[in-house]
Design a protein around this motif. Structure first.
Motif, PDB file in Angstrom:
ATOM      1  N   TRP A 222     -23.056  35.227 -29.834  1.00 28.24           N
ATOM      2  CA  TRP A 222     -23.861  34.252 -30.572  1.00 28.24           C
ATOM      3  C   TRP A 222     -25.357  34.521 -30.452  1.00 28.24           C
ATOM      4  CZ3 TRP A 222     -20.453  31.977 -33.525  1.00 28.24           C
ATOM      5  CH2 TRP A 222     -19.197  31.632 -33.028  1.00 28.24           C
ATOM      6  N   ARG A 223     -25.743  35.782 -30.366  1.00 26.25           N
ATOM      7  CA  ARG A 223     -27.171  36.110 -30.324  1.00 26.25           C
ATOM      8  C   ARG A 223     -27.874  35.524 -31.555  1.00 26.25           C
ATOM      9  NH1 ARG A 223     -29.981  40.590 -28.085  1.00 26.25           N
ATOM     10  NH2 ARG A 223     -27.958  41.544 -27.575  1.00 26.25           N
ATOM     11  N   GLY A 224     -29.003  34.869 -31.334  1.00 27.14           N
ATOM     12  CA  GLY A 224     -29.774  34.293 -32.421  1.00 27.14           C
ATOM     13  C   GLY A 224     -29.353  32.894 -32.829  1.00 27.14           C
ATOM     14  N   ARG A 225     -28.234  32.410 -32.297  1.00 17.25           N
ATOM     15  CA  ARG A 225     -27.790  31.057 -32.648  1.00 17.25           C
ATOM     16  C   ARG A 225     -28.301  30.072 -31.593  1.00 17.25           C
ATOM     17  NH1 ARG A 225     -21.922  29.694 -35.121  1.00 17.25           N
ATOM     18  NH2 ARG A 225     -22.839  31.124 -36.643  1.00 17.25           N
ATOM     19  N   TRP A 226     -28.549  28.840 -32.033  1.00 14.40           N
ATOM     20  CA  TRP A 226     -29.032  27.811 -31.121  1.00 14.40           C
ATOM     21  C   TRP A 226     -27.869  27.218 -30.330  1.00 14.40           C
ATOM     22  CZ3 TRP A 226     -34.098  26.769 -30.145  1.00 14.40           C
ATOM     23  CH2 TRP A 226     -35.024  27.381 -30.999  1.00 14.40           C
ATOM     24  N   ALA A 227     -28.177  26.806 -29.114  1.00 16.84           N
ATOM     25  CA  ALA A 227     -27.147  26.313 -28.200  1.00 16.84           C
ATOM     26  C   ALA A 227     -27.773  25.324 -27.228  1.00 16.84           C
ATOM     27  CB  ALA A 227     -26.525  27.479 -27.428  1.00 16.84           C
ATOM     28  N   LEU A 228     -26.923  24.635 -26.504  1.00 21.39           N
ATOM     29  CA  LEU A 228     -27.385  23.814 -25.393  1.00 21.39           C
ATOM     30  C   LEU A 228     -27.768  24.728 -24.230  1.00 21.39           C
ATOM     31  CD1 LEU A 228     -24.563  21.119 -25.471  1.00 21.39           C
ATOM     32  CD2 LEU A 228     -26.906  20.836 -26.319  1.00 21.39           C
ATOM     33  N   PRO A 229     -28.772  24.365 -23.445  1.00 20.73           N
ATOM     34  CA  PRO A 229     -29.079  25.167 -22.262  1.00 20.73           C
ATOM     35  C   PRO A 229     -27.930  25.113 -21.260  1.00 20.73           C
ATOM     36  CG  PRO A 229     -30.379  23.145 -22.287  1.00 20.73           C
ATOM     37  CD  PRO A 229     -29.688  23.226 -23.605  1.00 20.73           C
ATOM     38  N   GLY A 230     -27.719  26.219 -20.561  1.00 21.73           N
ATOM     39  CA  GLY A 230     -26.647  26.273 -19.573  1.00 21.73           C
ATOM     40  C   GLY A 230     -26.317  27.704 -19.223  1.00 21.73           C
ATOM     41  N   GLY A 231     -25.309  27.872 -18.381  1.00 24.62           N
ATOM     42  CA  GLY A 231     -24.918  29.211 -17.984  1.00 24.62           C
ATOM     43  C   GLY A 231     -23.876  29.181 -16.884  1.00 24.62           C
ATOM     44  N   PHE A 232     -23.604  30.348 -16.320  1.00 27.52           N
ATOM     45  CA  PHE A 232     -22.542  30.499 -15.338  1.00 27.52           C
ATOM     46  C   PHE A 232     -22.945  29.933 -13.978  1.00 27.52           C
ATOM     47  CE2 PHE A 232     -21.431  33.701 -18.476  1.00 27.52           C
ATOM     48  CZ  PHE A 232     -20.056  33.547 -18.574  1.00 27.52           C
ATOM     49  N   VAL A 233     -21.974  29.311 -13.323  1.00 23.29           N
ATOM     50  CA  VAL A 233     -22.157  28.815 -11.964  1.00 23.29           C
ATOM     51  C   VAL A 233     -21.978  29.979 -10.996  1.00 23.29           C
ATOM     52  CG1 VAL A 233     -21.309  27.215 -10.204  1.00 23.29           C
ATOM     53  CG2 VAL A 233     -21.292  26.548 -12.623  1.00 23.29           C
ATOM     54  N   ARG A 234     -22.922  30.139 -10.100  1.00 21.61           N
ATOM     55  CA  ARG A 234     -22.831  31.214  -9.116  1.00 21.61           C
ATOM     56  C   ARG A 234     -21.808  30.865  -8.033  1.00 21.61           C
ATOM     57  NH1 ARG A 234     -29.406  32.012  -8.483  1.00 21.61           N
ATOM     58  NH2 ARG A 234     -29.729  33.131 -10.462  1.00 21.61           N
ATOM     59  N   PRO A 235     -21.242  31.877  -7.385  1.00 24.55           N
ATOM     60  CA  PRO A 235     -20.210  31.606  -6.370  1.00 24.55           C
ATOM     61  C   PRO A 235     -20.699  30.748  -5.212  1.00 24.55           C
ATOM     62  CG  PRO A 235     -20.179  33.922  -7.007  1.00 24.55           C
ATOM     63  CD  PRO A 235     -21.402  33.327  -7.632  1.00 24.55           C
ATOM     64  N   ASP A 236     -22.007  30.775  -4.943  1.00 24.38           N
ATOM     65  CA  ASP A 236     -22.515  30.085  -3.758  1.00 24.38           C
ATOM     66  C   ASP A 236     -23.259  28.795  -4.087  1.00 24.38           C
ATOM     67  OD1 ASP A 236     -24.619  31.271  -5.038  1.00 24.38           O
ATOM     68  OD2 ASP A 236     -25.605  32.009  -3.221  1.00 24.38           O
ATOM     69  N   GLU A 237     -23.082  28.218  -5.283  1.00 24.62           N
ATOM     70  CA  GLU A 237     -23.813  27.002  -5.615  1.00 24.62           C
ATOM     71  C   GLU A 237     -22.882  25.949  -6.203  1.00 24.62           C
ATOM     72  OE1 GLU A 237     -26.890  27.692  -8.523  1.00 24.62           O
ATOM     73  OE2 GLU A 237     -25.503  28.593  -9.962  1.00 24.62           O
ATOM     74  N   GLY A 238     -23.299  24.697  -6.058  1.00 25.15           N
ATOM     75  CA  GLY A 238     -22.557  23.594  -6.634  1.00 25.15           C
ATOM     76  C   GLY A 238     -22.924  23.379  -8.090  1.00 25.15           C
ATOM     77  N   LEU A 239     -22.207  22.467  -8.731  1.00 24.56           N
ATOM     78  CA  LEU A 239     -22.423  22.229 -10.157  1.00 24.56           C
ATOM     79  C   LEU A 239     -23.799  21.639 -10.436  1.00 24.56           C
ATOM     80  CD1 LEU A 239     -18.921  20.765 -11.081  1.00 24.56           C
ATOM     81  CD2 LEU A 239     -19.783  23.046 -11.626  1.00 24.56           C
ATOM     82  N   ASP A 240     -24.214  20.645  -9.647  1.00 25.97           N
ATOM     83  CA  ASP A 240     -25.518  20.022  -9.875  1.00 25.97           C
ATOM     84  C   ASP A 240     -26.644  21.043  -9.713  1.00 25.97           C
ATOM     85  OD1 ASP A 240     -24.033  17.750 -10.141  1.00 25.97           O
ATOM     86  OD2 ASP A 240     -24.882  16.699  -8.417  1.00 25.97           O
ATOM     87  N   ALA A 241     -26.532  21.881  -8.690  1.00 25.26           N
ATOM     88  CA  ALA A 241     -27.558  22.900  -8.462  1.00 25.26           C
ATOM     89  C   ALA A 241     -27.583  23.912  -9.602  1.00 25.26           C
ATOM     90  CB  ALA A 241     -27.312  23.607  -7.131  1.00 25.26           C
ATOM     91  N   ALA A 242     -26.409  24.282 -10.100  1.00 22.21           N
ATOM     92  CA  ALA A 242     -26.346  25.228 -11.213  1.00 22.21           C
ATOM     93  C   ALA A 242     -26.981  24.636 -12.467  1.00 22.21           C
ATOM     94  CB  ALA A 242     -24.897  25.619 -11.484  1.00 22.21           C
ATOM     95  N   ALA A 243     -26.729  23.356 -12.724  1.00 21.32           N
ATOM     96  CA  ALA A 243     -27.307  22.710 -13.898  1.00 21.32           C
ATOM     97  C   ALA A 243     -28.830  22.689 -13.813  1.00 21.32           C
ATOM     98  CB  ALA A 243     -26.759  21.294 -14.037  1.00 21.32           C
ATOM     99  N   ALA A 244     -29.368  22.332 -12.643  1.00 25.76           N
ATOM    100  CA  ALA A 244     -30.822  22.301 -12.475  1.00 25.76           C
ATOM    101  C   ALA A 244     -31.418  23.697 -12.611  1.00 25.76           C
ATOM    102  CB  ALA A 244     -31.170  21.697 -11.120  1.00 25.76           C
ATOM    103  N   ARG A 245     -30.761  24.693 -12.043  1.00 28.21           N
ATOM    104  CA  ARG A 245     -31.275  26.065 -12.106  1.00 28.21           C
ATOM    105  C   ARG A 245     -31.281  26.587 -13.538  1.00 28.21           C
ATOM    106  NH1 ARG A 245     -28.610  30.445 -12.723  1.00 28.21           N
ATOM    107  NH2 ARG A 245     -26.613  29.534 -12.074  1.00 28.21           N
ATOM    108  N   GLU A 246     -30.167  26.417 -14.256  1.00 25.47           N
ATOM    109  CA  GLU A 246     -30.086  26.925 -15.617  1.00 25.47           C
ATOM    110  C   GLU A 246     -31.107  26.239 -16.531  1.00 25.47           C
ATOM    111  OE1 GLU A 246     -28.608  29.310 -17.127  1.00 25.47           O
ATOM    112  OE2 GLU A 246     -27.302  30.065 -15.547  1.00 25.47           O
TER     113      GLU A 246
END
Length: 232
Positions: A41-65
């Motif tokens: 989907w290069r060039g298409r608009w999306a919600l911000p977000g991304g992959f959760v790293r193995p060493d982080e929780g969901l809340d931390a991943a959301a804030a980081r992304e």
């Protein structure tokens, strides 16, 4: 003796986080979107977000992304998990389960694209819902908007978008922006002033137009509106 566990016996899948970040700009509900700078989907608009790293929780991943892709950090106001999305074909790369978050907050800054985002912008919700978004983000966005609209029925969240002292008309404009439709001024005034603990009359007034001065209120300490404010 416990059965030995071999991860190779199970198909791999990934976990991502996606964020529906909503705010009011120019008396209209806006959502934060990013332009994807990489496939798929290069060039298409999306919600911000991304992959959760193995060493982080969901809340931390959301804030980081959110910070990496848009430059927006430490979102004030309301933040909650919205839902999980796991249709097998939602991501062409592999099996991906996404945990979506909803943020609804006032006075959010201009975004700044970073990481793998080619752009970032506040977009009116009506416009965002009308355009094709990457992955299943149109569904996620629609769910987030409906959750935000429902929360205004039973929580005092709308008052957070007003100044420390505000008129009922100013509060009504917040509800109109989030609910996406005009409200009858007299009926709205009757409803909000009839909810115990929602508004505190300051005893002061402010001139608005040619009519008599409008009463000024501040936020009360109620956490749940009873009776709720119906959109009907």
């Amino acid at each position: 003796m416990a059965t030995r566990y071999d991860p190779a016996d199970y198909p791999p899948f990934a976990v991502t986080v996606d964020l529906v970040v909503l705010t009011l700009r120019d008396d209209a509900l806006h959502v934060l979107l990013v332009e994807r700078g990489a496939d798929p989907w290069r060039g298409r608009w999306a919600l911000p977000g991304g992959f959760v790293r193995p060493d982080e929780g969901l809340d931390a991943a959301a804030a980081r992304e959110l910070a990496e892709e848009t430059g927006v950090r430490d979102v004030p106001g309301h933040l909650e998990q919205l839902a999980s999305y796991g249709d097998p074909d939602r991501d062409p790369r592999m099996r991906v389960v996404s945990v979506a978050y909803l943020a609804l907050a006032p006075d959010l800054p201009e975004p700044r694209a970073g990481s793998d985002a080619a752009g970032a912008a506040w977009v009116r919700v009506d416009d965002a819902l009308a355009r094709p978004l990457a992955f299943d983000h149109a569904r996620v966005l629609a769910d987030g908007v409906e959750r935000a609209r429902a929360k205004l029925e039973y929580s005092p969240l709308a008052a957070a978008f007003c100044a420390d002292e505000f008129t009922v008309a100013e509060l009504r404009r917040v509800y109109e922006a989030v609910w996406g439709r005009p409200l009858d001024p007299r009926n709205f005034h009757r409803k909000v002033t009839g909810v115990p603990g929602l508004l505190v009359d300051t005893g002061r007034t402010r001139a608005e137009g040619r009519g008599r001065p409008a009463a000024l209120y501040r936020r009360g300490d109620v956490t749940t509106l009873h009776p709720p404010l119906s959109r009907d």
